[in-house]
Design a protein around this motif. Structure first.
Motif, PDB file in Angstrom:
ATOM      1  N   ALA A   1      22.742  35.462  26.573  1.00 23.58           N
ATOM      2  CA  ALA A   1      23.655  36.771  26.377  1.00 23.58           C
ATOM      3  C   ALA A   1      23.854  36.469  27.688  1.00 23.58           C
ATOM      4  O   ALA A   1      24.957  37.703  27.961  1.00 23.58           O
ATOM      5  N   ARG A   2      22.420  36.573  28.366  1.00 20.92           N
ATOM      6  CA  ARG A   2      22.702  36.997  29.997  1.00 20.92           C
ATOM      7  C   ARG A   2      23.959  36.360  30.590  1.00 20.92           C
ATOM      8  O   ARG A   2      24.786  36.608  31.408  1.00 20.92           O
ATOM      9  N   ALA A   3      23.667  35.033  30.636  1.00 22.96           N
ATOM     10  CA  ALA A   3      24.503  33.552  30.836  1.00 22.96           C
ATOM     11  C   ALA A   3      25.860  34.108  30.720  1.00 22.96           C
ATOM     12  O   ALA A   3      26.721  33.902  31.594  1.00 22.96           O
ATOM     13  N   LEU A   4      26.607  34.484  29.640  1.00 23.75           N
ATOM     14  CA  LEU A   4      27.440  34.812  28.899  1.00 23.75           C
ATOM     15  C   LEU A   4      28.411  36.298  29.839  1.00 23.75           C
ATOM     16  O   LEU A   4      29.515  36.087  30.222  1.00 23.75           O
ATOM     17  N   HIS A   5      27.595  36.919  30.317  1.00 27.81           N
ATOM     18  CA  HIS A   5      27.484  38.142  30.534  1.00 27.81           C
ATOM     19  C   HIS A   5      28.233  37.623  32.359  1.00 27.81           C
ATOM     20  O   HIS A   5      29.519  37.994  32.464  1.00 27.81           O
ATOM     21  N   ARG A   6      27.677  36.897  32.624  1.00 27.77           N
ATOM     22  CA  ARG A   6      28.219  37.228  34.123  1.00 27.77           C
ATOM     23  C   ARG A   6      28.935  35.642  34.090  1.00 27.77           C
ATOM     24  O   ARG A   6      29.430  35.707  35.006  1.00 27.77           O
ATOM     25  N   ALA A   7      29.358  34.926  32.828  1.00 29.83           N
ATOM     26  CA  ALA A   7      30.076  34.266  33.201  1.00 29.83           C
ATOM     27  C   ALA A   7      31.932  34.821  32.905  1.00 29.83           C
ATOM     28  O   ALA A   7      32.899  34.689  33.655  1.00 29.83           O
ATOM     29  N   ILE A   8      31.488  35.465  31.908  1.00 29.34           N
ATOM     30  CA  ILE A   8      32.577  36.658  31.374  1.00 29.34           C
ATOM     31  C   ILE A   8      32.646  37.906  32.593  1.00 29.34           C
ATOM     32  O   ILE A   8      33.907  37.539  33.091  1.00 29.34           O
ATOM     33  N   SER A   9      32.404  38.129  33.503  1.00 29.04           N
ATOM     34  CA  SER A   9      32.317  38.936  34.938  1.00 29.04           C
ATOM     35  C   SER A   9      33.411  37.571  35.767  1.00 29.04           C
ATOM     36  O   SER A   9      33.737  38.067  36.887  1.00 29.04           O
ATOM     37  N   THR A  10      32.073  36.814  36.114  1.00 27.72           N
ATOM     38  CA  THR A  10      33.055  35.657  37.304  1.00 27.72           C
ATOM     39  C   THR A  10      34.598  35.043  36.862  1.00 27.72           C
ATOM     40  O   THR A  10      35.522  36.036  37.309  1.00 27.72           O
ATOM     41  N   LEU A  11      35.563  35.353  34.988  1.00 26.72           N
ATOM     42  CA  LEU A  11      36.280  35.220  35.265  1.00 26.72           C
ATOM     43  C   LEU A  11      36.579  36.368  34.748  1.00 26.72           C
ATOM     44  O   LEU A  11      38.252  36.262  35.127  1.00 26.72           O
ATOM     45  N   GLN A  12      36.503  37.411  34.498  1.00 25.27           N
ATOM     46  CA  GLN A  12      37.554  38.290  35.217  1.00 25.27           C
ATOM     47  C   GLN A  12      37.771  38.373  36.830  1.00 25.27           C
ATOM     48  O   GLN A  12      38.712  39.211  36.998  1.00 25.27           O
ATOM     49  N   GLN A  13      36.669  38.414  37.355  1.00 28.68           N
ATOM     50  CA  GLN A  13      36.921  38.135  39.099  1.00 28.68           C
ATOM     51  C   GLN A  13      37.787  37.014  39.642  1.00 28.68           C
ATOM     52  O   GLN A  13      38.767  37.962  40.006  1.00 28.68           O
ATOM     53  N   GLN A  14      37.256  36.134  39.119  1.00 29.81           N
ATOM     54  CA  GLN A  14      39.009  35.176  39.363  1.00 29.81           C
ATOM     55  C   GLN A  14      40.238  35.990  38.605  1.00 29.81           C
ATOM     56  O   GLN A  14      40.985  35.221  39.060  1.00 29.81           O
ATOM     57  N   ALA A  15      40.486  36.323  37.736  1.00 27.50           N
ATOM     58  CA  ALA A  15      41.626  36.786  37.121  1.00 27.50           C
ATOM     59  C   ALA A  15      42.625  38.225  37.847  1.00 27.50           C
ATOM     60  O   ALA A  15      43.581  38.406  37.967  1.00 27.50           O
ATOM     61  N   THR A  16      41.620  38.557  38.721  1.00 29.02           N
ATOM     62  CA  THR A  16      41.991  40.126  39.341  1.00 29.02           C
ATOM     63  C   THR A  16      42.048  40.299  40.846  1.00 29.02           C
ATOM     64  O   THR A  16      42.223  40.962  40.774  1.00 29.02           O
ATOM     65  N   PHE A  17      41.623  39.107  40.771  1.00 28.94           N
ATOM     66  CA  PHE A  17      41.355  39.302  42.400  1.00 28.94           C
ATOM     67  C   PHE A  17      41.526  37.825  43.499  1.00 28.94           C
ATOM     68  O   PHE A  17      41.473  36.621  42.580  1.00 28.94           O
ATOM     69  N   ASP A  18      42.389  38.078  44.572  1.00 34.95           N
ATOM     70  CA  ASP A  18      42.427  36.931  45.653  1.00 34.95           C
ATOM     71  C   ASP A  18      41.584  36.652  46.520  1.00 34.95           C
ATOM     72  O   ASP A  18      40.864  37.542  46.689  1.00 34.95           O
ATOM     73  N   PRO A  19      41.230  34.744  45.281  1.00 35.54           N
ATOM     74  CA  PRO A  19      40.304  34.447  45.840  1.00 35.54           C
ATOM     75  C   PRO A  19      39.955  34.776  47.636  1.00 35.54           C
ATOM     76  O   PRO A  19      39.254  34.381  48.439  1.00 35.54           O
ATOM     77  N   LEU A  20      41.061  33.995  48.656  1.00 33.45           N
ATOM     78  CA  LEU A  20      41.173  34.190  50.076  1.00 33.45           C
ATOM     79  C   LEU A  20      40.940  35.913  50.445  1.00 33.45           C
ATOM     80  O   LEU A  20      40.010  35.264  51.856  1.00 33.45           O
ATOM     81  N   THR A  21      41.919  37.095  49.965  1.00 32.75           N
ATOM     82  CA  THR A  21      40.802  37.888  50.574  1.00 32.75           C
ATOM     83  C   THR A  21      40.472  38.785  49.954  1.00 32.75           C
ATOM     84  O   THR A  21      39.602  39.723  51.051  1.00 32.75           O
ATOM     85  N   GLY A  22      40.233  38.081  49.188  1.00 27.46           N
ATOM     86  CA  GLY A  22      38.926  39.204  48.055  1.00 27.46           C
ATOM     87  C   GLY A  22      40.098  41.186  47.596  1.00 27.46           C
ATOM     88  O   GLY A  22      39.002  41.384  46.954  1.00 27.46           O
ATOM     89  N   VAL A  23      40.995  41.061  47.969  1.00 23.69           N
ATOM     90  CA  VAL A  23      41.694  42.222  47.064  1.00 23.69           C
ATOM     91  C   VAL A  23      42.087  41.774  46.203  1.00 23.69           C
ATOM     92  O   VAL A  23      42.121  40.899  45.508  1.00 23.69           O
ATOM     93  N   LEU A  24      42.919  42.353  44.992  1.00 23.83           N
ATOM     94  CA  LEU A  24      43.410  42.444  44.028  1.00 23.83           C
ATOM     95  C   LEU A  24      44.939  41.237  44.058  1.00 23.83           C
ATOM     96  O   LEU A  24      45.170  41.601  45.399  1.00 23.83           O
ATOM     97  N   ASN A  25      44.846  40.554  43.089  1.00 26.15           N
ATOM     98  CA  ASN A  25      46.014  39.916  43.015  1.00 26.15           C
ATOM     99  C   ASN A  25      47.058  40.937  42.265  1.00 26.15           C
ATOM    100  O   ASN A  25      46.990  41.428  41.750  1.00 26.15           O
ATOM    101  N   LYS A  26      48.228  39.488  41.934  1.00 27.78           N
ATOM    102  CA  LYS A  26      49.614  40.196  41.487  1.00 27.78           C
ATOM    103  C   LYS A  26      48.773  41.267  40.163  1.00 27.78           C
ATOM    104  O   LYS A  26      49.466  42.391  39.962  1.00 27.78           O
TER     105      LYS A  26
END
Length: 243
Positions: A40-65
Motif C-alpha cells: 500500500a505504501r509503495a502504491l501510494h508513492r507510485a501514485i504520487s510520482t505519477l501525479q507529480q509527472q502529470a501536473t508539473f514541468d520536469p525542467l523548471t518544477g512549475v506547473l505544466n499546462k
C-alpha cells in the motif's frame, strides 16, 4: 496479527503442539498484514510520482499546462464566489531561440530555470504559475487589480534584467475586474497583449482591463497609452551574446 501472536506467549500447560501451531499461524498473519502495508505504501508513492509527472514541468518544477489550467480554473471559481478581480500575466522570454541556437539548449534550459526561480520567489504561495509552452509562462494573481499587478510584474522584470545572466521578457497583463466566467477568454486576451509587447520590440509590458457588461459580453479597456512607461533599460548586448 501482533495481538494474536502475543496471545500465544502463555500457552495452556501440556499443549505444546497447540502453542506451536498458534505461534506459526499468528506469525504468518502478521507477515501477511505487513506485506499488505508495504504494498500500500509503495502504491501510494507510485501514485504520487505519477501525479507529480502529470501536473508539473520536469525542467523548471512549475506547473505544466495541464496542471496550470486546473489550478487556474480553481482560482476562477474562487473569484466568481468572492467577486474579487483576477489578473493574468502572460510571459514570453525574449531571445530564447537565439540562446538555444547559438549557445546550446543547456544554456536555454538554464535561462528557463533562472526565470522560473525569480518569478516563483517573487509571488505569493497561493498564486498560480505555470509553463504553457516552450518559452511561455502564465501567472494568475487573485484579488489583484491592474496597477498592483503591473508593479509586481515590473519588479520581476527588473530583477530578471539585473541578474548576472540577464533575462528579458515580453508580458501581456490583463485584469478582469468582475467575476471571471470563462478562463479561456482571459488567457487569449493576455496572449494577444503579450504578442503586442513583443512586436513593439520586446522587454515591455502591455496591459488591459476587461469587464463583463452583460450576459456573455465584455468590454476591454486597452492601456496602451501607459505601456511606454513599462519599457525597461536594456543593455546593447543581446541575451544570446552575453552567453
Amino acid at each position: 496479527g501482533a495481538f494474536r501472536f502475543a496471545a500465544t506467549a502463555d500457552p495452556p500447560t501440556g499443549e505444546p503442539e497447540t502453542f506451536a501451531i498458534a505461534t506459526i499461524d499468528g506469525a504468518a498473519l502478521l507477515a501477511l498484514l505487513l506485506g499488505f502495508a508495504f504494498l500500500a505504501r509503495a502504491l501510494h508513492r507510485a501514485i504520487s510520482t505519477l501525479q507529480q509527472q502529470a501536473t508539473f514541468d520536469p525542467l523548471t518544477g512549475v506547473l505544466n499546462k495541464r496542471g496550470f489550467l486546473q489550478a487556474a480554473d480553481r482560482e476562477r471559481l474562487r473569484s466568481l464566489r468572492s467577486g474579487l478581480p483576477m489578473t493574468i500575466a502572460y510571459f514570453d522570454i525574449d531571445g530564447l531561440k537565439e540562446v538555444n541556437d547559438e549557445a546550446g539548449h543547456h544554456m536555454g534550459d538554464a535561462l528557463l530555470r533562472t526565470f522560473t526561480a525569480v518569478v516563483s520567489g517573487s509571488i505569493r504561495s497561493y498564486d498560480v504559475f505555470g509553463r504553457v509552452g516552450g518559452d511561455e509562462f502564465v501567472l494568475v494573481l487573485s484579488g489583484i487589480e491592474q496597477l498592483e499587478a503591473r508593479g509586481l510584474v515590473a519588479r520581476i522584470c527588473s530583477h530578471l534584467a539585473e541578474g548576472s545572466d540577464p533575462v528579458f521578457v515580453s508580458v501581456g497583463l490583463v485584469t478582469h475586474v468582475s467575476p471571471v466566467d470563462v478562463l479561456e477568454d482571459l488567457l487569449r486576451e493576455a496572449d494577444r497583449l503579450m504578442y503586442r509587447a513583443k512586436r513593439a520590440g520586446g522587454n515591455r509590458i502591455a496591459g488591459a482591463v476587461r469587464q463583463s457588461v452583460g450576459a456573455g459580453s465584455s468590454s476591454v479597456i486597452d492601456l496602451s497609452a501607459i505601456d511606454s512607461d513599462d519599457v525597461r533599460p536594456r543593455a546593447a548586448t543581446s541575451v544570446a551574446e552575453t552567453r
